[in-house]
Design a protein around this motif. Structure first.
Motif, mmCIF file in Angstrom:
data_model
loop_
_atom_site.group_PDB
_atom_site.id
_atom_site.type_symbol
_atom_site.label_atom_id
_atom_site.label_comp_id
_atom_site.label_asym_id
_atom_site.label_seq_id
_atom_site.Cartn_x
_atom_site.Cartn_y
_atom_site.Cartn_z
ATOM 1 N N ASP A 82 0.832 -1.205 0.000
ATOM 2 C CA ASP A 82 0.000 0.000 0.000
ATOM 3 C C ASP A 82 0.870 1.260 0.000
ATOM 4 O O ASP A 82 0.560 2.237 -0.698
ATOM 5 C CB ASP A 82 -0.911 -0.014 1.232
ATOM 6 C CG ASP A 82 -1.941 1.099 1.216
ATOM 7 O OD1 ASP A 82 -2.673 1.206 0.221
ATOM 8 O OD2 ASP A 82 -1.986 1.877 2.182
ATOM 9 N N MET A 83 1.959 1.234 0.751
ATOM 10 C CA MET A 83 2.892 2.368 0.764
ATOM 11 C C MET A 83 3.481 2.613 -0.622
ATOM 12 O O MET A 83 3.519 3.755 -1.121
ATOM 13 C CB MET A 83 4.033 2.106 1.751
ATOM 14 C CG MET A 83 3.678 2.265 3.211
ATOM 15 S SD MET A 83 5.070 1.805 4.294
ATOM 16 C CE MET A 83 6.348 2.935 3.729
ATOM 17 N N LEU A 84 3.937 1.554 -1.260
ATOM 18 C CA LEU A 84 4.552 1.683 -2.587
ATOM 19 C C LEU A 84 3.532 2.116 -3.634
ATOM 20 O O LEU A 84 3.848 2.895 -4.537
ATOM 21 C CB LEU A 84 5.192 0.357 -2.988
ATOM 22 C CG LEU A 84 6.422 -0.075 -2.173
ATOM 23 C CD1 LEU A 84 6.805 -1.507 -2.498
ATOM 24 C CD2 LEU A 84 7.590 0.869 -2.423
ATOM 25 N N SER A 85 2.303 1.636 -3.513
ATOM 26 C CA SER A 85 1.260 1.998 -4.490
ATOM 27 C C SER A 85 0.907 3.466 -4.416
ATOM 28 O O SER A 85 0.559 4.088 -5.427
ATOM 29 C CB SER A 85 0.003 1.161 -4.242
ATOM 30 O OG SER A 85 0.281 -0.212 -4.358
ATOM 31 N N ASN A 86 1.007 4.055 -3.211
ATOM 32 C CA ASN A 86 0.629 5.460 -3.016
ATOM 33 C C ASN A 86 1.812 6.410 -3.062
ATOM 34 O O ASN A 86 1.634 7.623 -2.882
ATOM 35 C CB ASN A 86 -0.089 5.615 -1.672
ATOM 36 C CG ASN A 86 -1.391 4.855 -1.632
ATOM 37 O OD1 ASN A 86 -2.098 4.774 -2.631
ATOM 38 N ND2 ASN A 86 -1.721 4.275 -0.483
ATOM 39 N N GLU A 97 10.285 7.552 -8.188
ATOM 40 C CA GLU A 97 10.167 7.010 -9.536
ATOM 41 C C GLU A 97 10.381 5.500 -9.575
ATOM 42 O O GLU A 97 9.891 4.820 -10.482
ATOM 43 C CB GLU A 97 11.195 7.688 -10.459
ATOM 44 C CG GLU A 97 10.967 9.188 -10.629
ATOM 45 C CD GLU A 97 12.036 9.835 -11.512
ATOM 46 O OE1 GLU A 97 12.979 9.104 -11.903
ATOM 47 O OE2 GLU A 97 11.915 11.026 -11.809
ATOM 48 N N ASN A 98 11.112 4.992 -8.618
ATOM 49 C CA ASN A 98 11.397 3.559 -8.583
ATOM 50 C C ASN A 98 10.316 2.739 -7.880
ATOM 51 O O ASN A 98 10.416 1.511 -7.818
ATOM 52 C CB ASN A 98 12.745 3.309 -7.888
ATOM 53 C CG ASN A 98 13.898 3.948 -8.627
ATOM 54 O OD1 ASN A 98 13.933 3.927 -9.858
ATOM 55 N ND2 ASN A 98 14.847 4.530 -7.880
ATOM 56 N N ALA A 99 9.306 3.437 -7.353
ATOM 57 C CA ALA A 99 8.263 2.741 -6.589
ATOM 58 C C ALA A 99 7.528 1.674 -7.400
ATOM 59 O O ALA A 99 7.321 0.560 -6.905
ATOM 60 C CB ALA A 99 7.281 3.754 -6.009
ATOM 61 N N PRO A 100 7.109 1.947 -8.669
ATOM 62 C CA PRO A 100 6.406 0.912 -9.447
ATOM 63 C C PRO A 100 7.248 -0.356 -9.647
ATOM 64 O O PRO A 100 6.742 -1.473 -9.522
ATOM 65 C CB PRO A 100 6.121 1.604 -10.780
ATOM 66 C CG PRO A 100 6.092 3.060 -10.445
ATOM 67 C CD PRO A 100 7.125 3.238 -9.382
ATOM 68 N N GLU A 153 8.533 -6.047 -7.727
ATOM 69 C CA GLU A 153 9.490 -6.958 -7.099
ATOM 70 C C GLU A 153 8.937 -7.513 -5.787
ATOM 71 O O GLU A 153 9.043 -8.716 -5.511
ATOM 72 C CB GLU A 153 10.817 -6.229 -6.831
ATOM 73 C CG GLU A 153 11.585 -5.850 -8.091
ATOM 74 C CD GLU A 153 12.842 -5.057 -7.768
ATOM 75 O OE1 GLU A 153 13.133 -4.896 -6.552
ATOM 76 O OE2 GLU A 153 13.518 -4.595 -8.697
ATOM 77 N N ILE A 154 8.343 -6.634 -4.999
ATOM 78 C CA ILE A 154 7.809 -7.052 -3.702
ATOM 79 C C ILE A 154 6.615 -7.978 -3.882
ATOM 80 O O ILE A 154 6.483 -8.986 -3.176
ATOM 81 C CB ILE A 154 7.420 -5.826 -2.850
ATOM 82 C CG1 ILE A 154 8.662 -4.970 -2.553
ATOM 83 C CG2 ILE A 154 6.748 -6.255 -1.556
ATOM 84 C CD1 ILE A 154 9.797 -5.736 -1.904
ATOM 85 N N LEU A 155 5.743 -7.657 -4.840
ATOM 86 C CA LEU A 155 4.589 -8.516 -5.085
ATOM 87 C C LEU A 155 5.032 -9.917 -5.478
ATOM 88 O O LEU A 155 4.475 -10.923 -5.016
ATOM 89 C CB LEU A 155 3.712 -7.909 -6.188
ATOM 90 C CG LEU A 155 2.844 -6.718 -5.783
ATOM 91 C CD1 LEU A 155 2.240 -6.065 -7.012
ATOM 92 C CD2 LEU A 155 1.747 -7.153 -4.823
#
Length: 623
Positions: A397-401, A406-409, A414-416
């Motif tokens: 949820d943190m990464l999605s928001n 820029e590297n979040a997606p 990777e985390i998923l």
């Protein structure tokens, strides 16, 4: 029995008449109350007594008392208050005494009665009940605890309470609740009996300095330095009793949760030197316990006093300089970092991340530092493969928001991927991963992930099938039937949902004729699905013109496959024939049902059938 009940009911008449006379209740309400009271009286006078009857009777009387109070407040009625209210209170008091006499072994009645006495200020009754309770239930520490609390709260007799707790500990030396009671009692007395508690809780300057300094070392026979045992005389006099109790408790109960509870009580009373003693012992004895490290880290966060540690290799941290919020958070994090290196368990990581999540709830102070520490901890926990599902979900949820990074997606993908590998049986993680692939239009990857997920999850993958169907409806309707055909081959937990949905989809998109052909195939395909027959029956009855041959088919198949264990499908079949089919078939179906059903279910069917025959109009409601 009847005469006794009538006598007790007659005794209630005066207060009922008074309630009506002062217009608390009208005549119909009074009759209803009288009827209910009489029913309760008959129940409690039966030869075989039932606890629940007494409990319900008492609850009814208490609810009545509450309703009377509401009516008095609403209509400003003050007449006959003591007469009516006291009569009901005395009635409840009598019921409790009868129940306790008949069910002495049930502690619930004793405890409930004491609460009632406390609420109604029946001091003498409460005192006598406590004496009797301890005679009957001296084997239960909670009863000693309740008795001591009564003396403290109702009689203000601290010494009596202390004696009760000590007597209880004589029977139950390892009782945590009683050890906590006596520990808290002594700390409470310390504060009450000390005129200048804050000054007396601190040692003289010289002693304080000594306490903060490292413990001097001596050499043993092998010339190895060992810590000198500090004399307990440096403990302030008012705290010595509590400290003695703590030492005894520590020896009796070797449980980190119990020690932490004692520490929190000492913290509540601001007994800093006692805290130091407890923390020092806890560090030495429970270095292998995750809760110890969690406690120490949270104390760092609160800026609480910490003791000198003999073995620096245990903590590896010197927090003597910390003061600001930033310092406290950093030192707290350092304790956790040390902890996860020493105790490599999921529980330890959970304590760590849970604390950081709590810290991050405050977004006004040092948000960047807090977020960075949380992200680092999540990354490290993930690498150690010790993260729980809920922490992965929070991280995702943190990464999605996170729109700034820029590297979040890329990190999110990777985390998923890694999360579903680390916790392969987690439906939520697969669901989020598949949804992400659908949203980002990675169709080939989504198909691959879906195939892998349903293979791993098996019967738990229903939500994934539903999501795949919804996605196909929007992006590729031509694939819907292919998905349905695959889904109906799955285990019962999947197919019992998908088979009815498939038939309904065919009717809506093609025709009832096409649905009938598919139904004939599916109804014989294991695992058998009752929901399929029910859905097909509903769809047949929704047609503009009901064709009996086809409409009857689902009922026949349902009775053939499930008629042995399910009376309802026979009733449904009978109702169908009575409403839409041939009434002369009802008798035949009835005979088949009686012959087919398990013996234990036959009576249920016969009873339901008799109700329908007695009132044919009821089939409109049933259907």
């Amino acid at each position: 029995m009847a005469e006794f009940v009538e006598k007790r009911c007659e005794d209630m008449i005066p207060e009922l008449e008074q309630m009506e006379r002062i217009k608390l209740f009208d005549i119909n309400e009074i009759r209803s109350i009288a009827k209910k009271l009489k029913e309760f009286e008959y129940k409690i006078q039966r030869h075989v007594k039932c606890k629940e009857d007494y409990l319900r009777y008492i609850q009814y009387e208490m609810d009545l008392l509450k309703l009377i109070k509401q009516r008095r407040d609403k209509y400003a009625i003050t007449h006959k208050k003591s007469d009516i209210d006291n009569a009901i209170k005395n009635k409840v008091n009598l019921l409790y005494k009868e129940a306790i006499s008949k069910f002495q072994e049930d502690v619930r009645f004793w405890i409930a009665y004491l609460k009632f006495c406390k609420h109604m200020r029946f001091q003498n009754s409460g005192k006598k009940t406590i004496v009797k309770m301890l005679q009957v239930h001296q084997d239960k520490p909670k009863c000693w605890h309740i008795a001591a609390r009564w003396e403290i709260e109702e009689n203000k007799k601290i010494d009596t309470a202390r004696q009760l707790i000590l007597r209880g500990l004589h029977f139950h030396p390892n009782s945590q609740i009683l050890l906590i009671d006596i520990f808290r009692l002594e700390l409470d007395e310390t504060l009450k009996n000390t005129e200048n508690n804050e000054n007396e809780m601190q040692s003289s300057p010289s002693k304080k300095d000594d306490d903060d300094m490292p413990v001097p070392l001596k050499k043993d026979d092998d010339d190895m330095p060992v810590p000198l045992k500090k004399d307990d005389d440096d403990m302030p006099v008012p705290l010595k009793k509590a400290y003695v109790i703590y030492k005894a408790a520590k020896e009796s109960v070797e449980d980190i949760k119990f020690i932490v509870e004692l520490l929190n009580i000492a913290k509540e009373y601001k007994a800093e030197q006692l805290e130091k003693k407890i923390v020092s012992d806890m560090i030495q004895q429970y270095a292998h316990e995750p809760l110890m490290w969690d406690t120490m880290a949270r104390r760092e966060l609160e800026g609480l006093v910490q003791p000198f540690v003999f073995d620096e290799s245990i903590m590896e941290i010197d927090s003597s300089e910390q003061s600001t919020l930033r310092d406290r958070i950093i030192f707290c994090n350092k304790v956790y970092q040390t902890a996860v290196k020493k105790i490599k368990t999921e529980e330890m990581w959970s304590f760590y991340i849970e604390c950081l999540l709590e810290i991050n709830q405050d977004t006004e102070n040092l948000p960047n530092l807090k977020k960075k520490l949380l992200q680092n901890a999540l990354t490290q926990g993930h690498q150690a493969k010790k993260l729980k599902e809920k922490y992965y979900l929070h991280w995702i949820d943190m990464l999605s928001n996170d729109i700034k990074d820029e590297n979040a997606p890329k990190k999110l993908e990777e985390i998923l991927s890694s999360a579903t590998e680390n916790i392969p049986d987690c439906v939520s993680l697969w669901h989020i991963r598949l949804k992400h692939l659908f949203i980002t239009k990675q169709e080939e990857e989504a198909d691959s992930v879906f195939a892998k997920a349903i293979q791993i999850l098996g019967e738990k993958s229903l939500s994934l099938w539903r999501m795949k169907l919804l996605h196909a409806q929007v992006t590729n309707p031509n694939k819907i039937e292919e998905i349905f055909q695959a889904a109906v081959q799955e285990p019962l937990e999947i197919s019992k949902d998908m088979k009815p949905s498939y038939i309904e989809w065919v009717v809506l998109t093609k025709s009832i004729q096409a649905a009938r052909k598919i139904y004939e195939s599916l109804c014989l395909q294991p695992p058998m699905c009752l929901e399929l027959h029910q859905k097909m029956a509903d769809l047949e009855l929704m047609q503009p013109e009901i064709v009996l041959k086809h409409a009857r088919r689902p009922y026949e198949m349902a009775t053939l496959q499930f008629g042995k264990t399910n009376p309802k499908i026979w009733i449904d079949y009978i109702i169908f024939e009575m409403k839409h089919g041939e009434a002369k078939k009802v008798g035949k179906i009835h005979r088949r049902a009686v012959k087919t059903l398990d013996a234990a279910l036959t009576d249920t069917f016969i009873t339901e059938y008799a109700l329908i025959k007695a009132n044919p109009d009821s089939i409109k409601l049933v259907s």
